[in-house]
Design a protein around this motif. Structure first.
Motif, PDB file in Angstrom:
ATOM      1  N   GLY A  34       0.790  -1.222   0.000  1.00  0.00           N
ATOM      2  CA  GLY A  34       0.000   0.000   0.000  1.00  0.00           C
ATOM      3  C   GLY A  34       0.825   1.276   0.000  1.00  0.00           C
ATOM      4  N   MET A  35       0.261   2.301  -0.638  1.00  0.00           N
ATOM      5  CA  MET A  35       0.962   3.573  -0.793  1.00  0.00           C
ATOM      6  C   MET A  35       1.286   4.229   0.546  1.00  0.00           C
ATOM      7  SD  MET A  35       2.077   5.552  -3.266  1.00  0.00           S
ATOM      8  CE  MET A  35       1.050   5.278  -4.732  1.00  0.00           C
ATOM      9  N   ARG A  36       0.326   4.210   1.474  1.00  0.00           N
ATOM     10  CA  ARG A  36       0.545   4.894   2.749  1.00  0.00           C
ATOM     11  C   ARG A  36       1.719   4.290   3.512  1.00  0.00           C
ATOM     12  NH1 ARG A  36      -4.395   5.799   6.829  1.00  0.00           N
ATOM     13  NH2 ARG A  36      -4.998   7.116   5.078  1.00  0.00           N
ATOM     14  N   LEU A  37       1.762   2.950   3.605  1.00  0.00           N
ATOM     15  CA  LEU A  37       2.849   2.310   4.337  1.00  0.00           C
ATOM     16  C   LEU A  37       4.185   2.512   3.631  1.00  0.00           C
ATOM     17  CD1 LEU A  37       1.421  -1.085   5.674  1.00  0.00           C
ATOM     18  CD2 LEU A  37       1.886   1.020   6.926  1.00  0.00           C
ATOM     19  N   ILE A  38       4.175   2.458   2.311  1.00  0.00           N
ATOM     20  CA  ILE A  38       5.420   2.656   1.570  1.00  0.00           C
ATOM     21  C   ILE A  38       5.953   4.073   1.787  1.00  0.00           C
ATOM     22  CG2 ILE A  38       6.394   2.857  -0.759  1.00  0.00           C
ATOM     23  CD1 ILE A  38       4.603   0.473  -1.541  1.00  0.00           C
ATOM     24  N   GLU A  39       5.070   5.050   1.762  1.00  0.00           N
ATOM     25  CA  GLU A  39       5.506   6.431   1.991  1.00  0.00           C
ATOM     26  C   GLU A  39       6.030   6.615   3.411  1.00  0.00           C
ATOM     27  OE1 GLU A  39       5.695   9.167  -0.215  1.00  0.00           O
ATOM     28  OE2 GLU A  39       5.678   7.380  -1.481  1.00  0.00           O
ATOM     29  N   ASN A  78      -8.734  -8.053  -2.693  1.00  0.00           N
ATOM     30  CA  ASN A  78      -8.732  -6.668  -3.162  1.00  0.00           C
ATOM     31  C   ASN A  78      -7.317  -6.123  -2.981  1.00  0.00           C
ATOM     32  OD1 ASN A  78     -11.604  -6.479  -3.702  1.00  0.00           O
ATOM     33  ND2 ASN A  78     -11.874  -6.524  -1.475  1.00  0.00           N
ATOM     34  N   PRO A  79      -6.459  -6.354  -3.955  1.00  0.00           N
ATOM     35  CA  PRO A  79      -5.042  -6.028  -3.790  1.00  0.00           C
ATOM     36  C   PRO A  79      -4.781  -4.529  -3.738  1.00  0.00           C
ATOM     37  CG  PRO A  79      -5.489  -6.634  -6.057  1.00  0.00           C
ATOM     38  CD  PRO A  79      -6.748  -6.914  -5.288  1.00  0.00           C
ATOM     39  N   PRO A  80      -3.692  -4.135  -3.082  1.00  0.00           N
ATOM     40  CA  PRO A  80      -3.302  -2.724  -3.078  1.00  0.00           C
ATOM     41  C   PRO A  80      -2.812  -2.327  -4.462  1.00  0.00           C
ATOM     42  CG  PRO A  80      -1.579  -4.060  -2.109  1.00  0.00           C
ATOM     43  CD  PRO A  80      -2.743  -4.983  -2.343  1.00  0.00           C
ATOM     44  N   ALA A  81      -2.695  -1.054  -4.691  1.00  0.00           N
ATOM     45  CA  ALA A  81      -2.226  -0.576  -5.990  1.00  0.00           C
ATOM     46  C   ALA A  81      -0.719  -0.693  -6.120  1.00  0.00           C
ATOM     47  CB  ALA A  81      -2.653   0.882  -6.190  1.00  0.00           C
ATOM     48  N   ILE A  82      -0.042  -0.862  -4.979  1.00  0.00           N
ATOM     49  CA  ILE A  82       1.413  -0.848  -5.004  1.00  0.00           C
ATOM     50  C   ILE A  82       1.961  -1.657  -3.831  1.00  0.00           C
ATOM     51  CG2 ILE A  82       1.465   1.311  -3.680  1.00  0.00           C
ATOM     52  CD1 ILE A  82       3.923   2.125  -5.319  1.00  0.00           C
ATOM     53  N   VAL A  83       3.052  -2.364  -4.065  1.00  0.00           N
ATOM     54  CA  VAL A  83       3.757  -3.072  -2.994  1.00  0.00           C
ATOM     55  C   VAL A  83       5.249  -2.812  -3.161  1.00  0.00           C
ATOM     56  CG1 VAL A  83       2.026  -4.908  -2.791  1.00  0.00           C
ATOM     57  CG2 VAL A  83       4.025  -5.242  -4.274  1.00  0.00           C
ATOM     58  N   ALA A  84       5.983  -3.004  -2.095  1.00  0.00           N
ATOM     59  CA  ALA A  84       7.431  -2.812  -2.154  1.00  0.00           C
ATOM     60  C   ALA A  84       8.134  -3.944  -1.427  1.00  0.00           C
ATOM     61  CB  ALA A  84       7.818  -1.471  -1.530  1.00  0.00           C
ATOM     62  N   ASN A 152       1.746  -9.386   8.298  1.00  0.00           N
ATOM     63  CA  ASN A 152       0.703  -9.074   9.275  1.00  0.00           C
ATOM     64  C   ASN A 152       1.182  -8.083  10.329  1.00  0.00           C
ATOM     65  OD1 ASN A 152      -1.399 -10.528   8.207  1.00  0.00           O
ATOM     66  ND2 ASN A 152      -1.001 -12.369   9.407  1.00  0.00           N
ATOM     67  N   VAL A 153       2.419  -8.234  10.783  1.00  0.00           N
ATOM     68  CA  VAL A 153       2.954  -7.291  11.768  1.00  0.00           C
ATOM     69  C   VAL A 153       3.075  -5.906  11.143  1.00  0.00           C
ATOM     70  CG1 VAL A 153       4.958  -6.656  13.154  1.00  0.00           C
ATOM     71  CG2 VAL A 153       4.189  -9.023  13.130  1.00  0.00           C
ATOM     72  N   VAL A 154       3.667  -5.849   9.956  1.00  0.00           N
ATOM     73  CA  VAL A 154       3.873  -4.561   9.288  1.00  0.00           C
ATOM     74  C   VAL A 154       2.539  -3.866   9.036  1.00  0.00           C
ATOM     75  CG1 VAL A 154       4.729  -3.446   7.195  1.00  0.00           C
ATOM     76  CG2 VAL A 154       6.032  -5.318   8.222  1.00  0.00           C
ATOM     77  N   ALA A 160       4.168   1.903  12.306  1.00  0.00           N
ATOM     78  CA  ALA A 160       4.912   2.175  13.540  1.00  0.00           C
ATOM     79  C   ALA A 160       6.227   1.412  13.576  1.00  0.00           C
ATOM     80  CB  ALA A 160       4.061   1.810  14.758  1.00  0.00           C
ATOM     81  N   ILE A 161       6.259   0.244  12.951  1.00  0.00           N
ATOM     82  CA  ILE A 161       7.475  -0.569  12.947  1.00  0.00           C
ATOM     83  C   ILE A 161       8.649   0.159  12.306  1.00  0.00           C
ATOM     84  CG2 ILE A 161       6.876  -1.681  10.757  1.00  0.00           C
ATOM     85  CD1 ILE A 161       8.217  -4.212  11.780  1.00  0.00           C
ATOM     86  N   PHE A 162       8.376   1.113  11.426  1.00  0.00           N
ATOM     87  CA  PHE A 162       9.447   1.790  10.703  1.00  0.00           C
ATOM     88  C   PHE A 162      10.203   2.805  11.561  1.00  0.00           C
ATOM     89  CE2 PHE A 162       6.213   1.176   7.134  1.00  0.00           C
ATOM     90  CZ  PHE A 162       6.713  -0.075   6.815  1.00  0.00           C
ATOM     91  N   SER A 163       9.592   3.272  12.630  1.00  0.00           N
ATOM     92  CA  SER A 163      10.241   4.321  13.425  1.00  0.00           C
ATOM     93  C   SER A 163      10.351   4.000  14.910  1.00  0.00           C
ATOM     94  CB  SER A 163       9.478   5.643  13.258  1.00  0.00           C
ATOM     95  OG  SER A 163       8.113   5.486  13.593  1.00  0.00           O
TER      96      SER A 163
END
Length: 258
Positions: A34-39, A78-84, A152-154, A160-163
């Motif tokens: 998802g875009m939000r998590l990637i950003e 219903n897949p997200p538009a983007i994954v990384a 699932n954690v991410v 929050a896991i990113f910071s």
């Protein structure tokens, strides 16, 4: 132009294997959806190995894939538009011991959350999310088999896991960790503890949260400075979800500091 359309493309299979701990063959990489998590990951400085966007979605440096390919990569109806695919960072295997006083540490806010033996990734992510929102100094992963970088954690951490500082330690190190930060060990139990509203939470605290199935080990409860219970006002419910219970106690910790 769509770069990947075949579900049998080796790149697609490689991404699919990153989705779960049992199949996450590469311990150095994990999946972000998802875009939000990637950003949020980019803003936190997470290193991206590759980004894939559904056809028609524009993102700098992304590989364009068909919608069926994106659905397979994410494993969602219903897949997200983007994954990384992102590179993991090393979780601290230990912690800073004696040295600076707690008040001069960069991670000092007065409280930490220790997740002891929690087996559900969703609970781990949800606690991270609440802890970050309420200003915790960090999360301790204690004697847990949960893959911190699982999808699932991410997802449940909402980024929050990113910071949020995350430390992996054994239960035998908790007392030393607390002492190095002049903090009390506060165990949470379903019943029999001090009523949460009367518990000693004003000082620095390491909050111990156990699994829903087994709770906290008896020896860890015995070694704690305080044992608290969230009061229940009905006999029809005898326990709370681990992340919900932790959230209630965290909110009370913050309220005491207002």
């Amino acid at each position: 132009m769509v770069d990947i359309t075949s579900l049998n493309n080796p790149v697609v299979k490689d991404v699919v294997r990153l989705r779960t701990h049992r199949k996450r063959h590469d311990p150095e990489r994990f999946l972000i959806e998802g875009m939000r998590l990637i950003e949020r990951a980019r803003a936190a400085g997470v290193d991206m190995a590759a980004v894939f966007a559904s056809e028609g979605v524009s993102y700098p440096g992304a590989v364009s894939v068909s919608v069926p390919v994106m659905a397979k990569m994410s494993g969602r109806r219903n897949p997200p538009a983007i994954v990384a695919v992102a590179n993991c960072w090393p979780l601290a295997p230990s912690f800073e011991g004696a040295g600076a006083t707690p008040e001069t540490r960069d991670d000092y806010s007065g409280w930490w959350v220790a997740l002891v033996g929690i087996e559900k990734p969703g609970n781990v992510g949800a606690v991270m999310r609440t802890a970050s929102a309420l200003g915790a100094s960090g999360i301790l992963i204690v004697d847990s088999a949960v893959d911190v970088f699982s999808t699932n954690v991410v997802r449940n951490s909402a980024g929050a896991i990113f910071s949020l500082p995350i430390v992996e330690i054994g239960s035998d190190q908790l007392r030393e960790f607390a002492a190095s930060r002049s903090a009390l060990l506060v165990a949470t139990v379903p019943d029999g503890g001090t009523n949460l509203w009367d518990a000693p939470l004003e000082d620095a605290v390491v909050l111990l949260v156990g699994s829903e199935a087994n709770g906290l080990p008896e020896d860890l409860i015995a070694a704690s400075d305080a044992v608290v219970t969230v009061p229940m006002h009905t006999s029809s419910v005898d326990s709370l979800n681990a992340s919900v219970s932790a959230g209630i106690v965290m909110a009370e910790l913050v309220r005491r500091r207002q």
